[in-house]
Design a protein around this motif. Structure first.
Motif, PDB file in Angstrom:
ATOM      1  N   LEU A 293       0.811  -1.213   0.000  1.00  0.00           N
ATOM      2  CA  LEU A 293       0.000   0.000   0.000  1.00  0.00           C
ATOM      3  C   LEU A 293       0.847   1.268   0.000  1.00  0.00           C
ATOM      4  N   ALA A 294       2.163   1.115  -0.186  1.00  0.00           N
ATOM      5  CA  ALA A 294       3.068   2.257  -0.032  1.00  0.00           C
ATOM      6  C   ALA A 294       2.891   3.309  -1.118  1.00  0.00           C
ATOM      7  N   LYS A 295       2.462   2.932  -2.300  1.00  0.00           N
ATOM      8  CA  LYS A 295       2.416   3.870  -3.421  1.00  0.00           C
ATOM      9  C   LYS A 295       0.999   4.285  -3.795  1.00  0.00           C
ATOM     10  N   LEU A 296       0.062   4.141  -2.897  1.00  0.00           N
ATOM     11  CA  LEU A 296      -1.315   4.520  -3.209  1.00  0.00           C
ATOM     12  C   LEU A 296      -1.433   6.028  -3.380  1.00  0.00           C
ATOM     13  N   PRO A 297      -2.373   6.492  -4.210  1.00  0.00           N
ATOM     14  CA  PRO A 297      -2.575   7.941  -4.342  1.00  0.00           C
ATOM     15  C   PRO A 297      -3.139   8.533  -3.050  1.00  0.00           C
ATOM     16  N   ASN A 298      -3.195   9.868  -3.018  1.00  0.00           N
ATOM     17  CA  ASN A 298      -3.690  10.608  -1.857  1.00  0.00           C
ATOM     18  C   ASN A 298      -2.914  10.213  -0.593  1.00  0.00           C
ATOM     19  N   PRO A 299      -1.595  10.414  -0.604  1.00  0.00           N
ATOM     20  CA  PRO A 299      -0.761   9.892   0.491  1.00  0.00           C
ATOM     21  C   PRO A 299      -1.080  10.485   1.857  1.00  0.00           C
ATOM     22  N   GLN A 300      -1.643  11.688   1.920  1.00  0.00           N
ATOM     23  CA  GLN A 300      -1.949  12.259   3.229  1.00  0.00           C
ATOM     24  C   GLN A 300      -2.990  11.423   3.975  1.00  0.00           C
ATOM     25  N   VAL A 301      -3.848  10.760   3.224  1.00  0.00           N
ATOM     26  CA  VAL A 301      -4.855   9.889   3.848  1.00  0.00           C
ATOM     27  C   VAL A 301      -4.329   8.460   3.959  1.00  0.00           C
ATOM     28  N   THR A 302      -3.795   7.936   2.868  1.00  0.00           N
ATOM     29  CA  THR A 302      -3.387   6.530   2.856  1.00  0.00           C
ATOM     30  C   THR A 302      -2.203   6.269   3.783  1.00  0.00           C
ATOM     31  N   ALA A 303      -1.240   7.206   3.850  1.00  0.00           N
ATOM     32  CA  ALA A 303      -0.102   7.010   4.748  1.00  0.00           C
ATOM     33  C   ALA A 303      -0.560   7.028   6.199  1.00  0.00           C
TER      34      ALA A 303
ATOM     35  N   ALA B 246       7.034  11.048   6.078  1.00  0.00           N
ATOM     36  CA  ALA B 246       7.549  11.920   5.023  1.00  0.00           C
ATOM     37  C   ALA B 246       6.629  11.922   3.803  1.00  0.00           C
ATOM     38  N   ARG B 247       6.190  10.745   3.374  1.00  0.00           N
ATOM     39  CA  ARG B 247       5.352  10.680   2.172  1.00  0.00           C
ATOM     40  C   ARG B 247       3.996  11.349   2.404  1.00  0.00           C
ATOM     41  N   GLY B 248       3.415  11.135   3.552  1.00  0.00           N
ATOM     42  CA  GLY B 248       2.105  11.724   3.820  1.00  0.00           C
ATOM     43  C   GLY B 248       2.145  13.111   4.410  1.00  0.00           C
ATOM     44  N   GLN B 249       3.375  13.655   4.660  1.00  0.00           N
ATOM     45  CA  GLN B 249       3.531  14.978   5.281  1.00  0.00           C
ATOM     46  C   GLN B 249       2.629  15.076   6.515  1.00  0.00           C
ATOM     47  N   LEU B 250       2.720  14.055   7.367  1.00  0.00           N
ATOM     48  CA  LEU B 250       1.784  13.936   8.477  1.00  0.00           C
ATOM     49  C   LEU B 250       2.029  14.963   9.573  1.00  0.00           C
ATOM     50  N   LEU B 251       3.219  15.569   9.609  1.00  0.00           N
ATOM     51  CA  LEU B 251       3.525  16.547  10.654  1.00  0.00           C
ATOM     52  C   LEU B 251       3.600  17.969  10.109  1.00  0.00           C
ATOM     53  N   SER B 252       3.080  18.184   8.911  1.00  0.00           N
ATOM     54  CA  SER B 252       3.091  19.524   8.340  1.00  0.00           C
ATOM     55  C   SER B 252       2.106  20.418   9.085  1.00  0.00           C
ATOM     56  N   PRO B 253       2.294  21.758   9.031  1.00  0.00           N
ATOM     57  CA  PRO B 253       1.363  22.668   9.727  1.00  0.00           C
ATOM     58  C   PRO B 253      -0.077  22.434   9.270  1.00  0.00           C
ATOM     59  N   PHE B 254      -1.009  22.627  10.188  1.00  0.00           N
ATOM     60  CA  PHE B 254      -2.400  22.300   9.898  1.00  0.00           C
ATOM     61  C   PHE B 254      -3.296  23.376  10.486  1.00  0.00           C
ATOM     62  N   GLU B 255      -4.504  23.426   9.961  1.00  0.00           N
ATOM     63  CA  GLU B 255      -5.530  24.318  10.490  1.00  0.00           C
ATOM     64  C   GLU B 255      -6.819  23.529  10.637  1.00  0.00           C
ATOM     65  N   LYS B 256      -7.432  23.673  11.768  1.00  0.00           N
ATOM     66  CA  LYS B 256      -8.687  22.976  12.023  1.00  0.00           C
ATOM     67  C   LYS B 256      -9.809  23.696  11.308  1.00  0.00           C
ATOM     68  N   GLN B 257     -10.546  22.955  10.472  1.00  0.00           N
ATOM     69  CA  GLN B 257     -11.657  23.520   9.738  1.00  0.00           C
ATOM     70  C   GLN B 257     -12.923  23.512  10.591  1.00  0.00           C
ATOM     71  N   ALA B 258     -13.814  24.427  10.282  1.00  0.00           N
ATOM     72  CA  ALA B 258     -15.077  24.478  11.011  1.00  0.00           C
ATOM     73  C   ALA B 258     -15.853  23.187  10.810  1.00  0.00           C
ATOM     74  N   ASN B 259     -16.464  22.731  11.880  1.00  0.00           N
ATOM     75  CA  ASN B 259     -17.285  21.506  11.869  1.00  0.00           C
ATOM     76  C   ASN B 259     -16.474  20.253  11.554  1.00  0.00           C
ATOM     77  N   ASP B 260     -15.154  20.308  11.719  1.00  0.00           N
ATOM     78  CA  ASP B 260     -14.320  19.123  11.520  1.00  0.00           C
ATOM     79  C   ASP B 260     -14.218  18.388  12.857  1.00  0.00           C
ATOM     80  N   HIS B 261     -15.160  17.493  13.100  1.00  0.00           N
ATOM     81  CA  HIS B 261     -15.224  16.812  14.391  1.00  0.00           C
ATOM     82  C   HIS B 261     -14.212  15.679  14.501  1.00  0.00           C
ATOM     83  N   GLU B 262     -13.549  15.332  13.392  1.00  0.00           N
ATOM     84  CA  GLU B 262     -12.556  14.260  13.408  1.00  0.00           C
ATOM     85  C   GLU B 262     -11.137  14.776  13.629  1.00  0.00           C
TER      86      GLU B 262
END
Length: 613
Positions: free
Chosen positions: A274-284, A318-334
């Motif tokens: 599963l290492a090369k799946l698209p949408n790496p921010q989700v799949t990773a 690294a592939r999913g950029q899991l520690l990149s800066p983030f912003e919480k969106q409105a109504n994002d309960h997850e």
């Protein structure tokens, strides 16, 4: 059917029983019902005495699945009848099992497996002995399951997962499923595959090395074997009793996978397919969580594959950029849950100080426990009813009430990782809520430096109790200004928090010290249908009076539709002073079916019951 019926009469009898019943006036439904009942009763005897393919085909059309399977098990229906059967119905598992009870028909039964739906294939083995729970002492037992049939069913159940792993593109619509599945458990679950695999633990090592199915077997063993062992142990403990009919204590099960078997499964541990799946921010992210789940199930793996786990974790971050800066969106309960899971997984899997420090920084950015008053306290932090045991006010217990301890729990897990920089953890400690610091002191058995750092966080001298106490009316009456206390409840952060706001509203509405101004600040659906609706009834009767326009505006404003924008009771009252159309423009329609209500909580009409004025 009489056994004296001559062979020469069979064709005539069969044709008569298979033809619809008619009269000079047309179709006779009552007579046709008698004909069908007679045919069903005579069907086994007719099939036993009929060898002509055409006549057997006419008879087989009229048998249901259970009858045909029973006849196949007896040998009356054979593999030669299958073409006539499948001409009018699909193949089912019971027919395959019944045919395979005869040694000369096992291969014919195996040939039918591809015609079964994927979820039905395993039933060929599961339903082999349907009478195992109802068989009496004198009944014959089922014949042994042919090994070649078991092997064919096992292969058929493992093949879909093996094929998926060769080309693991997510199926259409998988993004909608990902909100519920935090890892690849739905795609790699292989319920039928694991059910078959669990029936032959003595072959696991051999199957894990299979050239085609081995990868699928490795994934299933890592995901399912230990979980199944725990469930089996719990079941045995629940069903085993001593002579005094008392449940015996549960024993920790022995590991389901030996160390040699774990080593054989290491190629699949980090889900390389599963290492090369698209949408790496989700799949990773999902892959990382799945690996962590495997480590929880198999705690011996970090000692066997530490380098492999660390390398895979670094690559996924690294592939999913899991520690990149983030912003919480409105109504994002997850959002908060995702940050917490990432921190917990990195605490378990990572040896990279930069990644672990990044996880600490993300924890520091999460909101403080939402129901806590801004004037905080180390001893009391949550809404507490005056009737509760005072011991319930302890920070650790209060913080866990709605799982709000998860941030500090994740921080403790990061601190327990020897590769986590102490400075990164200390920075987070200085931003924790005092209740979270108290949770560390009471609940955590972490490293000494972590406990010492948490205990040394300075506390403001003027820090007060900080608890929003929901007092009884008698206690409120002892204060000089009960109305001001009620207003302080409505102004507290707890009034905006989903887990506690109904408690606040309920206490205000039920109090005899409330005023109309208090009620005007509460969402209209809380007043109308959840807490003391007769109070709202009196206010509406006084306000609307004999004004037809106001009653019409109220009817237009109150609906059963769910509305994300909640109107307050004050907005509802103010909107009644205009025309109905104007009322809807001034105040969004008020849903009396809020997100926590159901249709059973209100009556057939959209109104509280109107009594005498």
């Amino acid at each position: 059917m009489s056994e004296d019926l001559p062979k020469e009469a069979l064709k005539t009898v069969i044709e008569a029983l298979c033809a619809p019943a008619t009269t000079p006036g047309g179709f006779d439904s009552r007579a046709d019902q008698w004909r069908e009942e007679a045919l069903k009763a005579a069907l086994p005897a007719l099939l036993a005495r009929t060898s002509t393919k055409r006549l057997r085909g006419r008879l087989l059309v009229h048998g249901d699945e259970k009858l045909l399977a029973d006849l196949a098990a007896e040998g009356t229906v054979t593999a030669a009848d299958v073409p006539a059967i499948v001409r009018h119905r699909r193949v089912w598992a019971g027919l395959v099992s019944a045919l395979a009870r005869h040694r000369d028909q096992v291969q014919a039964a195996i040939a039918l497996l591809p015609r079964l739906a994927d979820h039905e294939v395993e039933h060929v083995v599961r339903d082999w002995d349907l009478d195992r729970y109802t068989r009496t002492e004198g009944d014959a037992s089922a014949p042994p399951l042919p090994q070649e049939l078991f092997d064919a069913v096992l292969e058929a159940c493992l093949t879909p997962l093996a094929a998926y792993l060769l080309s693991p593109e997510p199926e259409e619509g998988w993004e909608a499923v990902s909100a519920f599945s935090k890892d690849w458990s739905l795609q790699l679950g292989g319920h039928s595959g694991w059910t078959m695999l669990a029936r032959c633990p003595e072959r696991w090592k051999e199957l894990a090395a299979h050239p085609v199915l081995g990868t699928a077997v490795q994934h299933l063993l890592l995901d399912q074997a230990e979980t199944q062992a725990v469930e089996d142990a719990r079941f045995r403990a629940a069903t085993n009793t001593d002579p005094d009919n008392k449940e015996l204590p549960a024993e920790d099960p022995a590991p389901a996978l030996s160390e040699d078997l774990l080593l054989a499964c290491l190629p699949a541990l980090c889900l390389p397919e599963l290492a090369k799946l698209p949408n790496p921010q989700v799949t990773a992210r999902r892959t990382l969580h799945h690996i962590a789940h495997r480590i929880h199930n198999n705690p011996r793996l970090p000692n066997l594959a530490a380098d492999q786990l660390h390398a895979a974790t670094d690559a996924l971050v690294a592939r999913g950029q899991l520690l990149s800066p983030f912003e919480k969106q409105a109504n994002d309960h997850e959002f908060d849950g995702g940050v917490l899971r990432l921190a917990e997984d990195l605490a378990l899997l990572s040896a990279n100080p930069d990644h672990l420090a990044g996880a600490c920084a993300q924890l520091a950015c999460l909101d403080q426990p939402a129901v806590v008053s801004p004037a905080t306290s180390r001893t009391l932090i949550r809404i507490v009813d005056d009737s509760l045991d005072p011991d319930y006010d302890r920070p650790a217990r209060l913080l866990e009430r709605h799982s709000e301890h998860r941030r500090v729990q994740a921080l403790a897990a990061l601190a327990a990782n020897p590769h986590t920089p102490h400075a990164a953890v200390s920075d987070v400690l200085h931003g924790l809520h005092p209740a979270e610091l108290a949770w560390i002191a009471e609940k955590t058995g972490g490293p000494d430096w972590f406990l010492t750092s948490a205990a040394s966080v300075p506390t403001a001298e003027d820090e007060d109790d900080g608890v929003l106490r929901l007092l009884s009316d008698d206690d409120l009456a002892q204060h000089s200004d009960p109305a001001a206390i009620l207003q302080s409840w409505l102004n507290s952060p707890a009034a905006d928090e989903i887990h506690s706001r109904s408690e606040v509203y309920r206490a205000v509405v039920k109090s005899r010290h409330h005023t109309l101004e208090h009620l005007r600040q509460i969402p209209a659906d809380e007043i109308l249908c959840r807490h003391e609706p007769e109070i709202a009834l009196k206010i509406l009767l006084d306000h609307c009076g004999r004004s037809t326009g106001r009653w019409t505006a109220l009817a237009a404003a109150v609906t059963f539709a769910y509305d994300e924008e909640k109107s307050t009771f004050g907005q509802l009252i103010d909107s009644l002073d205009g025309a109905p159309a104007q009322a809807q423009a001034l105040c969004p329609s008020v849903s009396i079916l809020g997100p926590e209500s159901s249709s059973s909580s209100v009556g057939g009409a959209g109104w509280p019951p109107v009594g005498p004025a």
